[in-house]
Write a protein that holds these residues in place. Sequence first.
Motif, short mmCIF file in Angstrom:
data_model
loop_
_atom_site.label_atom_id
_atom_site.label_comp_id
_atom_site.label_asym_id
_atom_site.label_seq_id
_atom_site.Cartn_x
_atom_site.Cartn_y
_atom_site.Cartn_z
N ALA A 1 0.83 -1.30 -0.18
CA ALA A 1 0.17 -0.09 -0.15
C ALA A 1 0.88 1.07 0.14
CB ALA A 1 -0.96 -0.01 1.21
N PRO A 2 1.03 1.92 -1.12
CA PRO A 2 1.71 3.16 -1.27
C PRO A 2 1.23 4.14 0.16
CG PRO A 2 0.89 2.68 -3.37
CD PRO A 2 0.12 1.66 -2.26
N ALA A 3 2.33 4.76 0.62
CA ALA A 3 1.86 5.93 1.93
C ALA A 3 0.82 6.69 1.37
CB ALA A 3 3.13 6.53 2.24
N GLY A 4 -0.16 6.61 2.36
CA GLY A 4 -1.24 7.78 2.27
C GLY A 4 -2.19 7.33 1.12
N ARG A 5 -2.25 6.61 0.33
CA ARG A 5 -3.13 6.28 -0.91
C ARG A 5 -4.05 4.98 -0.70
NH1 ARG A 5 0.53 8.09 -6.29
NH2 ARG A 5 1.37 10.01 -5.29
N SER A 6 -3.83 4.30 0.13
CA SER A 6 -4.61 2.92 0.48
C SER A 6 -4.65 2.90 2.20
CB SER A 6 -3.96 1.70 -0.30
OG SER A 6 -3.60 2.05 -1.27
N LEU A 7 -5.40 2.01 2.08
CA LEU A 7 -5.57 1.57 3.76
C LEU A 7 -5.46 -0.04 3.88
CD1 LEU A 7 -8.65 3.42 5.61
CD2 LEU A 7 -6.12 3.80 6.00
N ALA A 8 -4.73 -0.44 4.75
CA ALA A 8 -4.46 -1.97 5.09
C ALA A 8 -5.25 -1.93 6.51
CB ALA A 8 -3.09 -2.31 5.19
N LEU B 1 -7.67 3.76 -1.94
CA LEU B 1 -8.32 5.08 -1.90
C LEU B 1 -7.96 5.85 -3.04
CD1 LEU B 1 -7.72 5.60 1.89
CD2 LEU B 1 -9.71 4.30 0.67
N ALA B 2 -6.72 6.24 -3.23
CA ALA B 2 -6.28 7.28 -3.96
C ALA B 2 -5.20 6.88 -4.98
CB ALA B 2 -6.01 8.55 -3.37
N LEU B 3 -5.01 5.63 -5.15
CA LEU B 3 -3.85 5.36 -6.36
C LEU B 3 -4.21 5.82 -7.75
CD1 LEU B 3 -3.42 1.52 -5.43
CD2 LEU B 3 -2.42 3.20 -4.45
N ASP B 4 -3.05 6.36 -8.42
CA ASP B 4 -3.22 6.42 -9.48
C ASP B 4 -2.79 5.45 -10.59
OD1 ASP B 4 -0.47 6.83 -9.99
OD2 ASP B 4 -0.43 8.88 -9.54
N GLU B 5 -2.78 5.60 -11.80
CA GLU B 5 -2.61 4.56 -12.62
C GLU B 5 -1.27 3.94 -12.53
OE1 GLU B 5 -3.62 7.75 -13.55
OE2 GLU B 5 -5.32 7.53 -14.96
N HIS B 6 -0.09 4.69 -12.02
CA HIS B 6 1.06 4.26 -11.84
C HIS B 6 1.23 3.62 -10.49
CE1 HIS B 6 2.08 6.91 -15.39
NE2 HIS B 6 1.56 8.15 -14.61
N SER C 1 -6.90 -3.76 -11.46
CA SER C 1 -7.10 -3.09 -10.18
C SER C 1 -7.68 -1.69 -10.50
CB SER C 1 -5.64 -3.10 -9.38
OG SER C 1 -5.25 -4.17 -8.94
N THR C 2 -8.00 -0.96 -9.44
CA THR C 2 -8.47 0.51 -9.73
C THR C 2 -8.45 0.82 -8.30
OG1 THR C 2 -10.08 1.84 -10.54
CG2 THR C 2 -10.88 -0.03 -9.52
N SER C 3 -8.68 2.33 -8.19
CA SER C 3 -8.90 2.93 -6.75
C SER C 3 -10.26 3.78 -6.83
CB SER C 3 -7.88 3.84 -6.54
OG SER C 3 -7.82 4.88 -7.41
N ILE C 4 -10.55 4.07 -5.45
CA ILE C 4 -11.83 4.90 -5.49
C ILE C 4 -11.79 6.42 -6.13
CG2 ILE C 4 -13.49 6.34 -3.64
CD1 ILE C 4 -12.85 3.69 -1.73
N MET C 5 -10.58 6.69 -6.07
CA MET C 5 -10.26 7.96 -6.81
C MET C 5 -10.36 8.01 -8.38
SD MET C 5 -6.86 10.36 -6.93
CE MET C 5 -6.15 9.28 -8.01
N LEU C 6 -9.99 7.04 -8.77
CA LEU C 6 -9.73 6.77 -10.19
C LEU C 6 -11.28 6.42 -10.61
CD1 LEU C 6 -6.62 4.39 -10.97
CD2 LEU C 6 -6.89 6.92 -11.68
#
Length: 290
Positions: free
Chosen positions: A62-69, A174-179, A186-191
């Motif tokens: 989980a990249p810092a601040g962009r997902s929740l574990a 939560l806020a992962l971007d395409e990279h 996979s996707t994210s809520i933000m995307l």
Amino acid sequence: MEFTRSAALAARFEYLDEAGSTNDELVQRAVGPDASGWPDLSVLVTGSQTSGRGRLGRTWTAPAGRSLAISLLVRPRLSDGSPLPADSLGWLPLLTGAAMTRAVRSVVATHAEAAVVTVDPDTDADPRSVTVDLKWPNDVLMDGYKVSGILAELLPPAAGEQPGGVVIGAGVNLALDEHDLPTLTSTSIMLVTGQTPDPDEVLSLYLAAFGELYGAFLATDGDPLASGLLAEVTELCSTIGREVRVELPGGDVLIGTAASIDADGRLVVDDRETGESRAVAAGDVTHLRY
């Protein structure tokens, strides 16, 4: 991060700035010398997971601040105080998937209300048209792409006692971007929605939904029919009615139509080759597109 609403829904709540694996961290606490201080419905969370584990030995970061574990400890007991029977424990991951699906749907609904006022013209994302559903057994999909996965682990038994419970890990993007996405599916809520969700909102909605479903399940002594859990999972599950490819433990492959979920939580698949119905307790499921 502040998790005021979420902490109020947990028997014990701990946030870590970083963790290798929240499941590993919670297991250590749940069986360690302070195990009694970690009761049923204790929660451990991080916004930066560096070596998480998924199903089938997959790794998850989980990249810092962009997902929740999120790891949730349950020590399920029936109304008479006895432990939940072992044959009912398999419903806990399905219950968790249903709770996370509910939570993401609620977040999308909130964003959709905002979208009635304005939709960002610089993005194709429009939360008013988003679908959120459950892929058997417990992946949560947004518009067909995975936004959350779940891994449950049975605690080792304490000396002279019943098994100490189950730790259920859930990761939500939560806020992962395409990279940042870990896979092409996979996707994210933000995307999907075009808006960055509030982590405390997502987590509190998940914990509230889990608590409701879990409470009903235990109140009916782990009966998925009487508790309504089977009906709930079936309603949320987009796998039902789909053509699927199931990679079974041992390497066999089953292709057919997912017909239903049975009272044991197994996926019932009508085998395309033989025409027979087969109940699958575990496997890697792919929704086929023709």
